[in-house]
Motif scaffolding. Structure first.
Motif, mmCIF file in Angstrom:
data_model
loop_
_atom_site.group_PDB
_atom_site.id
_atom_site.type_symbol
_atom_site.label_atom_id
_atom_site.label_comp_id
_atom_site.label_asym_id
_atom_site.label_seq_id
_atom_site.Cartn_x
_atom_site.Cartn_y
_atom_site.Cartn_z
ATOM 1 N N GLU A 1 0.630 -1.144 -0.080
ATOM 2 C CA GLU A 1 -0.050 0.214 -0.021
ATOM 3 C C GLU A 1 0.707 1.297 -0.184
ATOM 4 O O GLU A 1 0.305 2.194 -0.583
ATOM 5 N N THR A 2 2.115 1.240 0.620
ATOM 6 C CA THR A 2 2.873 2.407 0.509
ATOM 7 C C THR A 2 3.501 2.640 -0.716
ATOM 8 O O THR A 2 3.447 3.735 -1.017
ATOM 9 N N PHE A 3 3.827 1.739 -1.313
ATOM 10 C CA PHE A 3 4.195 1.928 -2.661
ATOM 11 C C PHE A 3 3.256 2.225 -3.638
ATOM 12 O O PHE A 3 3.344 3.282 -4.630
ATOM 13 N N GLY A 4 1.935 1.787 -3.508
ATOM 14 C CA GLY A 4 0.752 2.283 -4.407
ATOM 15 C C GLY A 4 0.648 3.777 -4.067
ATOM 16 O O GLY A 4 0.103 4.664 -4.847
ATOM 17 N N GLU A 5 0.575 4.132 -2.802
ATOM 18 C CA GLU A 5 0.388 5.712 -2.541
ATOM 19 C C GLU A 5 1.450 6.560 -3.292
ATOM 20 O O GLU A 5 1.270 7.643 -3.649
ATOM 21 N N GLY A 6 2.859 6.045 -3.210
ATOM 22 C CA GLY A 6 3.642 6.877 -4.154
ATOM 23 C C GLY A 6 3.273 7.063 -5.564
ATOM 24 O O GLY A 6 3.429 7.980 -6.316
ATOM 25 N N VAL A 7 2.912 5.890 -6.044
ATOM 26 C CA VAL A 7 2.481 5.929 -7.486
ATOM 27 C C VAL A 7 1.290 6.878 -7.844
ATOM 28 O O VAL A 7 1.294 7.487 -8.766
ATOM 29 N N GLU A 8 0.462 6.827 -6.681
ATOM 30 C CA GLU A 8 -0.931 7.560 -6.742
ATOM 31 C C GLU A 8 -0.499 9.170 -6.737
ATOM 32 O O GLU A 8 -0.956 9.792 -7.302
ATOM 33 N N PHE A 9 0.370 9.461 -5.880
ATOM 34 C CA PHE A 9 0.952 10.740 -5.685
ATOM 35 C C PHE A 9 1.560 11.309 -6.956
ATOM 36 O O PHE A 9 1.144 12.187 -7.489
ATOM 37 N N LEU A 10 2.373 10.359 -7.480
ATOM 38 C CA LEU A 10 3.041 11.018 -8.733
ATOM 39 C C LEU A 10 2.085 11.040 -9.825
ATOM 40 O O LEU A 10 2.163 12.257 -10.785
#
Length: 333
Positions: free
Chosen positions: A100-109
Protein backbone atom coordinates in the motif's frame (compact mmCIF):
# COMPACT_ATOMS: atom_id res chain seq x y z
CA UNK A 1 6.59 38.23 -22.49
CA UNK A 2 4.44 41.34 -22.84
CA UNK A 3 7.30 43.45 -21.42
CA UNK A 4 9.62 42.05 -24.10
CA UNK A 5 7.02 42.71 -26.78
CA UNK A 6 6.59 46.32 -25.60
CA UNK A 7 10.36 46.99 -25.63
CA UNK A 8 10.85 45.34 -29.05
CA UNK A 9 7.79 47.03 -30.54
CA UNK A 10 6.13 43.77 -31.55
CA UNK A 11 3.17 41.66 -30.42
CA UNK A 12 3.54 39.06 -27.69
CA UNK A 13 2.65 36.43 -30.30
CA UNK A 14 5.77 37.46 -32.22
CA UNK A 15 7.86 37.07 -29.07
CA UNK A 16 6.39 33.59 -28.63
CA UNK A 17 7.31 32.67 -32.21
CA UNK A 18 10.90 33.85 -31.65
CA UNK A 19 11.18 31.80 -28.46
CA UNK A 20 9.85 28.74 -30.29
CA UNK A 21 12.23 29.34 -33.21
CA UNK A 22 9.49 29.80 -35.80
CA UNK A 23 10.77 30.16 -39.40
CA UNK A 24 8.06 32.78 -40.07
CA UNK A 25 10.00 35.55 -38.30
CA UNK A 26 12.12 38.01 -40.32
CA UNK A 27 15.81 38.11 -39.27
CA UNK A 28 15.69 41.80 -38.27
CA UNK A 29 12.60 41.16 -36.09
CA UNK A 30 14.25 38.16 -34.47
CA UNK A 31 17.34 40.25 -33.69
CA UNK A 32 15.24 43.03 -32.14
CA UNK A 33 13.26 40.60 -29.98
CA UNK A 34 16.37 38.76 -28.86
CA UNK A 35 17.97 42.06 -27.86
CA UNK A 36 14.91 42.88 -25.74
CA UNK A 37 15.02 39.42 -24.15
CA UNK A 38 18.68 39.90 -23.26
CA UNK A 39 18.15 43.43 -21.90
CA UNK A 40 15.25 42.41 -19.66
CA UNK A 41 16.76 39.07 -18.61
CA UNK A 42 13.57 37.29 -19.66
CA UNK A 43 13.37 33.52 -19.16
CA UNK A 44 10.43 31.62 -20.63
CA UNK A 45 8.29 29.80 -18.08
CA UNK A 46 8.63 26.06 -18.64
CA UNK A 47 5.32 25.50 -16.83
CA UNK A 48 3.46 27.99 -18.99
CA UNK A 49 4.91 26.55 -22.19
CA UNK A 50 4.00 23.04 -21.11
CA UNK A 51 0.43 24.09 -20.37
CA UNK A 52 0.19 25.83 -23.73
CA UNK A 53 1.17 22.59 -25.45
CA UNK A 54 -1.05 20.42 -23.26
CA UNK A 55 1.90 18.56 -21.70
CA UNK A 56 3.57 18.68 -18.30
CA UNK A 57 7.00 17.46 -19.49
CA UNK A 58 7.38 15.99 -16.03
CA UNK A 59 8.61 12.50 -15.18
CA UNK A 60 7.87 10.71 -11.91
CA UNK A 61 10.60 8.68 -10.19
CA UNK A 62 9.93 6.32 -7.33
CA UNK A 63 12.35 4.32 -5.17
CA UNK A 64 12.55 2.79 -1.75
CA UNK A 65 14.19 4.82 1.02
CA UNK A 66 17.83 3.92 0.76
CA UNK A 67 21.21 5.35 1.55
CA UNK A 68 22.88 2.65 -0.52
CA UNK A 69 25.14 3.78 -3.32
CA UNK A 70 23.49 1.85 -6.16
CA UNK A 71 19.83 3.01 -5.99
CA UNK A 72 20.73 6.63 -5.18
CA UNK A 73 23.27 6.74 -8.02
CA UNK A 74 20.68 5.36 -10.44
CA UNK A 75 18.29 8.11 -9.32
CA UNK A 76 20.89 10.84 -9.87
CA UNK A 77 21.72 9.49 -13.32
CA UNK A 78 18.06 9.38 -14.36
CA UNK A 79 17.34 12.88 -13.03
CA UNK A 80 20.31 14.31 -14.93
CA UNK A 81 19.24 12.57 -18.14
CA UNK A 82 15.69 13.89 -17.79
CA UNK A 83 16.97 17.46 -17.39
CA UNK A 84 19.13 17.13 -20.50
CA UNK A 85 16.04 16.01 -22.42
CA UNK A 86 14.08 19.05 -21.26
CA UNK A 87 11.95 17.27 -18.68
CA UNK A 88 11.59 18.00 -14.99
CA UNK A 89 11.32 15.17 -12.48
CA UNK A 90 9.42 14.59 -9.27
CA UNK A 91 10.81 11.96 -6.88
CA UNK A 92 8.82 9.97 -4.34
CA UNK A 93 10.76 7.96 -1.77
CA UNK A 94 8.93 4.97 -0.30
CA UNK A 95 9.72 3.47 3.08
CA UNK A 96 10.20 -0.28 2.58
CA UNK A 97 7.07 -1.99 3.83
CA UNK A 98 3.53 -2.87 2.73
CA UNK A 99 2.53 -2.71 -0.93
CA UNK A 100 0.00 0.00 0.00
CA UNK A 101 2.90 2.36 0.71
CA UNK A 102 4.29 1.86 -2.76
CA UNK A 103 0.82 2.32 -4.21
CA UNK A 104 0.51 5.66 -2.39
CA UNK A 105 3.70 6.79 -4.08
CA UNK A 106 2.44 5.86 -7.53
CA UNK A 107 -0.88 7.60 -6.83
CA UNK A 108 0.91 10.76 -5.66
CA UNK A 109 3.09 10.96 -8.77
CA UNK A 110 0.17 10.36 -11.13
CA UNK A 111 -1.61 13.18 -9.28
CA UNK A 112 1.35 15.44 -10.12
CA UNK A 113 0.46 15.04 -13.80
CA UNK A 114 3.63 13.13 -14.67
CA UNK A 115 3.78 11.89 -18.26
CA UNK A 116 5.69 8.74 -17.38
CA UNK A 117 7.13 6.84 -14.45
CA UNK A 118 10.61 5.51 -13.65
CA UNK A 119 10.67 2.81 -10.97
CA UNK A 120 14.04 2.01 -9.38
CA UNK A 121 13.76 -1.60 -8.31
CA UNK A 122 16.25 -2.98 -5.76
CA UNK A 123 14.37 -5.95 -4.26
CA UNK A 124 12.33 -8.94 -5.32
CA UNK A 125 9.56 -7.78 -2.98
CA UNK A 126 9.34 -4.49 -4.86
CA UNK A 127 8.75 -6.34 -8.14
CA UNK A 128 6.04 -8.44 -6.55
CA UNK A 129 4.35 -5.28 -5.27
CA UNK A 130 4.33 -3.68 -8.72
CA UNK A 131 2.22 -6.49 -10.10
CA UNK A 132 -0.68 -5.44 -7.85
CA UNK A 133 -0.63 -1.73 -8.77
CA UNK A 134 -2.29 0.30 -11.50
CA UNK A 135 0.81 1.75 -13.17
CA UNK A 136 0.84 4.41 -15.92
CA UNK A 137 1.03 3.21 -19.52
CA UNK A 138 4.49 4.77 -19.86
CA UNK A 139 6.58 3.08 -17.18
CA UNK A 140 10.19 1.83 -17.11
CA UNK A 141 12.03 -0.28 -14.54
CA UNK A 142 15.63 0.64 -13.74
CA UNK A 143 18.09 -1.70 -12.08
CA UNK A 144 16.09 -4.89 -12.54
CA UNK A 145 17.20 -7.08 -15.43
CA UNK A 146 15.49 -10.41 -16.13
CA UNK A 147 16.92 -13.01 -13.80
CA UNK A 148 15.84 -16.51 -12.94
CA UNK A 149 12.77 -18.16 -14.47
CA UNK A 150 10.57 -17.32 -11.48
CA UNK A 151 11.55 -13.63 -11.52
CA UNK A 152 8.29 -11.83 -10.57
CA UNK A 153 8.96 -9.09 -13.14
CA UNK A 154 8.40 -11.45 -16.08
CA UNK A 155 4.64 -11.03 -15.77
CA UNK A 156 4.76 -7.21 -15.63
CA UNK A 157 5.54 -6.72 -19.31
CA UNK A 158 7.41 -3.47 -18.60
CA UNK A 159 10.62 -2.37 -20.34
CA UNK A 160 13.64 -2.84 -18.10
CA UNK A 161 17.08 -1.28 -18.13
CA UNK A 162 19.98 -2.29 -15.94
CA UNK A 163 23.62 -3.16 -15.52
CA UNK A 164 24.49 -6.82 -16.09
CA UNK A 165 25.29 -7.66 -12.47
CA UNK A 166 26.04 -11.33 -13.08
CA UNK A 167 28.54 -10.43 -15.79
CA UNK A 168 30.27 -8.03 -13.41
CA UNK A 169 30.59 -10.81 -10.84
CA UNK A 170 32.00 -13.16 -13.48
CA UNK A 171 34.62 -10.55 -14.42
CA UNK A 172 35.66 -10.21 -10.77
CA UNK A 173 35.95 -13.94 -10.08
CA UNK A 174 37.71 -14.74 -13.37
CA UNK A 175 40.22 -12.02 -12.54
CA UNK A 176 41.02 -13.89 -9.32
CA UNK A 177 41.16 -17.27 -11.08
CA UNK A 178 43.56 -15.85 -13.67
CA UNK A 179 45.86 -14.89 -10.81
CA UNK A 180 45.97 -18.40 -9.47
CA UNK A 181 43.37 -18.24 -6.70
CA UNK A 182 41.37 -21.43 -6.26
CA UNK A 183 39.60 -20.81 -2.93
CA UNK A 184 37.49 -17.67 -3.39
CA UNK A 185 34.96 -16.66 -0.76
CA UNK A 186 31.98 -14.41 -1.34
CA UNK A 187 30.49 -11.73 0.91
CA UNK A 188 26.99 -11.26 -0.48
CA UNK A 189 24.37 -8.58 0.08
CA UNK A 190 20.99 -8.86 1.85
CA UNK A 191 18.61 -11.65 0.95
CA UNK A 192 15.97 -10.61 -1.59
CA UNK A 193 18.06 -7.88 -3.22
CA UNK A 194 18.23 -8.40 -6.97
CA UNK A 195 21.82 -7.20 -7.31
CA UNK A 196 22.98 -9.47 -4.48
CA UNK A 197 21.28 -12.49 -6.06
CA UNK A 198 22.79 -11.80 -9.49
CA UNK A 199 26.31 -11.22 -8.14
CA UNK A 200 26.19 -14.40 -6.07
CA UNK A 201 24.95 -16.33 -9.12
CA UNK A 202 27.87 -15.01 -11.20
CA UNK A 203 30.37 -16.06 -8.50
CA UNK A 204 28.89 -19.57 -8.32
CA UNK A 205 28.82 -19.91 -12.11
CA UNK A 206 32.54 -19.21 -12.53
CA UNK A 207 33.58 -21.54 -9.71
CA UNK A 208 31.33 -24.32 -11.05
CA UNK A 209 32.71 -23.94 -14.58
CA UNK A 210 36.26 -24.09 -13.22
CA UNK A 211 35.46 -27.27 -11.28
CA UNK A 212 36.22 -25.60 -7.96
CA UNK A 213 34.47 -26.00 -4.63
CA UNK A 214 31.88 -23.33 -3.83
CA UNK A 215 32.44 -22.21 -0.21
CA UNK A 216 29.53 -21.11 2.00
CA UNK A 217 28.71 -17.44 1.54
CA UNK A 218 28.87 -14.80 4.24
CA UNK A 219 25.86 -12.49 4.17
CA UNK A 220 25.99 -8.77 4.87
CA UNK A 221 23.75 -5.71 4.58
CA UNK A 222 25.90 -3.63 2.17
CA UNK A 223 27.55 -1.73 5.05
CA UNK A 224 31.23 -1.50 5.99
CA UNK A 225 30.30 -2.75 9.47
CA UNK A 226 28.85 -5.92 7.93
CA UNK A 227 32.09 -6.43 6.01
CA UNK A 228 34.10 -6.07 9.21
CA UNK A 229 31.91 -8.60 11.03
CA UNK A 230 31.97 -11.09 8.13
CA UNK A 231 35.75 -11.47 8.24
CA UNK A 232 35.59 -14.03 11.03
CA UNK A 233 33.14 -16.19 9.09
CA UNK A 234 35.11 -15.98 5.85
CA UNK A 235 38.38 -16.88 7.53
CA UNK A 236 36.88 -20.23 8.57
CA UNK A 237 37.06 -21.31 4.91
CA UNK A 238 40.10 -23.64 4.62
CA UNK A 239 42.79 -22.32 2.28
CA UNK A 240 41.03 -19.01 1.60
CA UNK A 241 43.21 -16.68 -0.51
CA UNK A 242 40.66 -14.30 -2.06
CA UNK A 243 37.24 -12.75 -1.41
CA UNK A 244 34.75 -11.27 -3.83
CA UNK A 245 32.74 -8.71 -1.84
CA UNK A 246 29.24 -7.82 -3.04
CA UNK A 247 29.94 -4.08 -2.84
CA UNK A 248 32.76 -1.68 -2.07
CA UNK A 249 31.53 -0.65 1.38
CA UNK A 250 31.57 -4.25 2.60
CA UNK A 251 34.99 -4.68 1.01
CA UNK A 252 36.20 -1.69 3.02
CA UNK A 253 35.05 -3.21 6.31
CA UNK A 254 36.50 -6.58 5.33
CA UNK A 255 39.93 -5.09 4.55
CA UNK A 256 39.85 -3.28 7.90
CA UNK A 257 39.06 -6.50 9.78
CA UNK A 258 41.69 -8.54 7.95
CA UNK A 259 44.30 -5.88 8.67
CA UNK A 260 43.34 -5.88 12.35
CA UNK A 261 44.07 -9.63 12.34
CA UNK A 262 47.54 -9.06 10.95
CA UNK A 263 46.72 -10.18 7.40
CA UNK A 264 48.12 -8.21 4.49
CA UNK A 265 46.09 -7.15 1.47
CA UNK A 266 46.82 -8.47 -1.15
CA UNK A 267 49.89 -10.48 -0.03
CA UNK A 268 47.84 -12.81 2.19
CA UNK A 269 44.30 -12.31 0.86
CA UNK A 270 43.13 -10.57 -2.33
CA UNK A 271 39.87 -8.60 -2.22
CA UNK A 272 37.60 -7.46 -5.07
CA UNK A 273 34.61 -5.16 -4.59
CA UNK A 274 31.67 -4.02 -6.72
CA UNK A 275 30.36 -0.54 -7.69
CA UNK A 276 33.59 1.48 -7.99
CA UNK A 277 32.48 4.14 -5.53
CA UNK A 278 34.58 7.34 -5.72
CA UNK A 279 36.37 6.44 -2.47
CA UNK A 280 37.53 3.01 -3.72
CA UNK A 281 40.61 4.59 -5.28
CA UNK A 282 41.65 5.76 -1.80
CA UNK A 283 41.23 2.48 0.08
CA UNK A 284 44.37 1.00 1.63
CA UNK A 285 45.29 -0.56 -0.73
CA UNK A 286 43.28 0.94 -3.63
CA UNK A 287 40.45 -1.46 -4.37
CA UNK A 288 40.08 -3.67 -7.44
CA UNK A 289 36.37 -3.44 -8.21
CA UNK A 290 33.62 -3.62 -10.83
CA UNK A 291 32.54 -0.29 -12.31
CA UNK A 292 28.88 0.46 -13.04
CA UNK A 293 28.07 3.32 -15.41
CA UNK A 294 25.10 4.90 -13.67
CA UNK A 295 25.08 7.89 -16.02
CA UNK A 296 24.56 5.61 -19.01
CA UNK A 297 21.98 3.62 -17.07
CA UNK A 298 20.01 6.79 -16.29
CA UNK A 299 20.28 8.11 -19.85
CA UNK A 300 19.14 4.78 -21.31
CA UNK A 301 16.20 4.48 -18.95
CA UNK A 302 15.02 7.99 -19.78
CA UNK A 303 15.49 7.36 -23.51
CA UNK A 304 13.30 4.25 -23.28
CA UNK A 305 10.65 6.22 -21.40
CA UNK A 306 10.74 9.10 -23.88
CA UNK A 307 10.27 6.63 -26.74
CA UNK A 308 7.11 5.39 -24.98
CA UNK A 309 5.97 9.02 -24.82
CA UNK A 310 6.38 9.39 -28.58
CA UNK A 311 9.68 11.27 -28.60
CA UNK A 312 12.23 10.52 -31.32
CA UNK A 313 15.29 9.17 -29.49
CA UNK A 314 18.11 6.88 -30.63
CA UNK A 315 17.80 3.23 -29.67
CA UNK A 316 20.15 2.18 -26.86
CA UNK A 317 21.01 -1.27 -25.46
CA UNK A 318 18.95 -1.97 -22.36
CA UNK A 319 21.56 -4.29 -20.86
CA UNK A 320 24.60 -2.23 -19.83
CA UNK A 321 27.96 -3.95 -19.48
CA UNK A 322 30.08 -3.32 -16.38
CA UNK A 323 33.88 -3.29 -16.48
CA UNK A 324 36.59 -4.47 -14.13
CA UNK A 325 38.92 -1.83 -12.65
CA UNK A 326 42.16 -3.46 -11.50
CA UNK A 327 44.00 -1.77 -8.66
CA UNK A 328 46.28 -2.93 -5.85
CA UNK A 329 43.98 -5.09 -3.67
CA UNK A 330 44.58 -8.23 -5.79
CA UNK A 331 47.74 -10.09 -6.77
CA UNK A 332 48.87 -13.39 -8.28
CA UNK A 333 49.43 -16.38 -6.02
Amino acid sequence: MRDVARLAGVSHQTVSRVINDSPRIRPETRTRVQAAIDELGYRPSAVARALAHGRSRRIGMILEASSHYGPTSILRGAEAAARRAGYSSTTYTVTPGPVETFGEGVEFLVGQDVEGLVVIVPRTGTLEALGTLDLPDSCVLLGALPGRADDPAHSLGLPRVGVDQAKGARLAVRHLLDRGHTVIGHLTGPEGWLDACAREAGWRFVLDRAGLAVPPVARGDWSAEAGYTAAEELLRIPGLTAVFAGNDQMALGLIHALSDRGLRIPEDISVVGFDDIPESLHFRPPLTTVHQDFETLGATGIAVLLALLGEEVPAMPRRIDPRLVVRQSTRAR
